[in-house]
Scaffold this active site. Structure first.
Site, PDB file in Angstrom:
ATOM      1  CB  THR A 151      -0.920   0.008   1.229  1.00 38.44           C
ATOM      2  OG1 THR A 151      -1.724  -1.173   1.233  1.00 38.44           O
ATOM      3  CG2 THR A 151      -1.834   1.230   1.220  1.00 38.44           C
ATOM      4  CE  LYS A 174      -5.237  -2.432   1.383  1.00 41.35           C
ATOM      5  NZ  LYS A 174      -3.788  -2.606   1.486  1.00 41.35           N
ATOM      6  CE  LYS A 178       2.478   2.072   4.891  1.00 43.49           C
ATOM      7  NZ  LYS A 178       1.940   1.329   3.722  1.00 43.49           N
TER       8      LYS A 178
END
Length: 288
Positions: free
Chosen positions: A95, A171, A239
């Site tokens: 990601t 995502k 993150k």
């Protein structure tokens, strides 16, 4: 000859993916910044490489499962993509957000390597069982060729279209839902305790109903026990929230729920829970 796959990054997710690729009959080379994390895979048939270039040498596919776009760029350096087989394909499964995906796609273009944007949805247990959801965007002509690789690591592949970045955007949307649910769950458990209510009672009343989810039951009990065996590290979840906020800012969209989740994550990290499961967000809520 067997299809050769190089996996760069053998942490919780990457190691599980490599094992499932080996079980599916692929020839797998692995590399990790901390070699000790990759070594156990040698007992299952993987070639543990001393460098990313060695892992990638002659590989038909390169899979990156590393924490950030910046780390991936650093690891690939100048020679890794050039070490792949002539028609090698880069499957980028981390990601990395919208801008990160763009940078990596450009890196692949400069190297003349086909790039497939393929972030995976799932944590430790689905990864180990080969039940990840693979969200994909990339050249349509690679769809059939990539399918056996994705089938080895996932229960479902969702191919969105030819544009790199489509998968990374979806995502982020999915992660925002997960993080928001986690933050609301942590606040709910904290509220129950503040009101003198047994939080198990909350999990019991939603159990099996329309408001329930296996995720809430699993993470909620971790929060109640104060035990956070890692399925997905909290610091990586933080993150990901940062990537969500960055993308939202690009679209001039306010995200107060995500901002609150980020603050809870930050406090949990400051309290020493960054390496624990993301359910440790509860510790951040408690300290607010």
């Amino acid at each position: 000859m067997a299809t050769r796959i190089a996996v760069l990054g053998t942490g919780i997710m990457g190691a599980a993916m490599a094992r499932n690729l080996l079980k599916a009959g692929f020839e797998v080379g692995v590399w990790n910044r901390t070699r000790e994390k990759a070594e156990p895979l040698s007992e299952e048939g993987a070639m543990v490489a001393a460098s990313p270039e060695e892992a990638a040498e002659g590989a038909d596919f390169l899979i990156t499962m590393l924490p950030t776009a910046e780390v991936i760029e650093e690891v690939l350096g100048d020679g890794v993509l050039g070490a792949l087989a002539r028609d090698g394909v880069w499957l980028q499964t981390s990601t990395v957000g919208v801008s990160g995906c763009g940078k990596l796609a450009e890196l692949a273009k400069r190297a003349g390597v086909s790039y497939v944007d393929a972030p995976v949805l799932g944590t430790k247990q689905p990864a180990e069982r080969g039940e990840l959801v693979v969200i994909v965007s990339g050249p349509e002509e690679l769809k059939e060729r990539c399918a056996p690789v994705f089938d080895a690591v996932g229960r479902r592949t969702l191919w969105l279209g030819p544009e790199a970045g489509e998968a990374s955007r979806l995502k982020l949307v999915a992660n925002n839902w997960i993080d928001g649910l986690l933050g609301a769950l942590a606040e709910t458990i904290a509220l129950a305790r503040a009101l003198g209510v047994d939080p198990e009672g909350f999990l019991n009343i939603i159990d099996g109903g329309q408001m329930d989810s296996p995720y809430a039951q699993m993470k909620g009990r971790m929060m109640i026990k104060g035990e956070y065996p890692v399925s997905f590290p909290l610091e990586l979840a933080r993150k990901d929230v940062g990537l969500i906020l960055e993308a939202a800012a690009g679209g001039a969209l306010g995200m107060p729920v995500s901002e609150a989740v980020a603050s809870h994550f930050d406090r949990a990290i400051e309290s020493g829970h960054g390496q624990e499961d993301m359910a440790a967000i509860y510790e951040g809520v408690q300290s607010s």
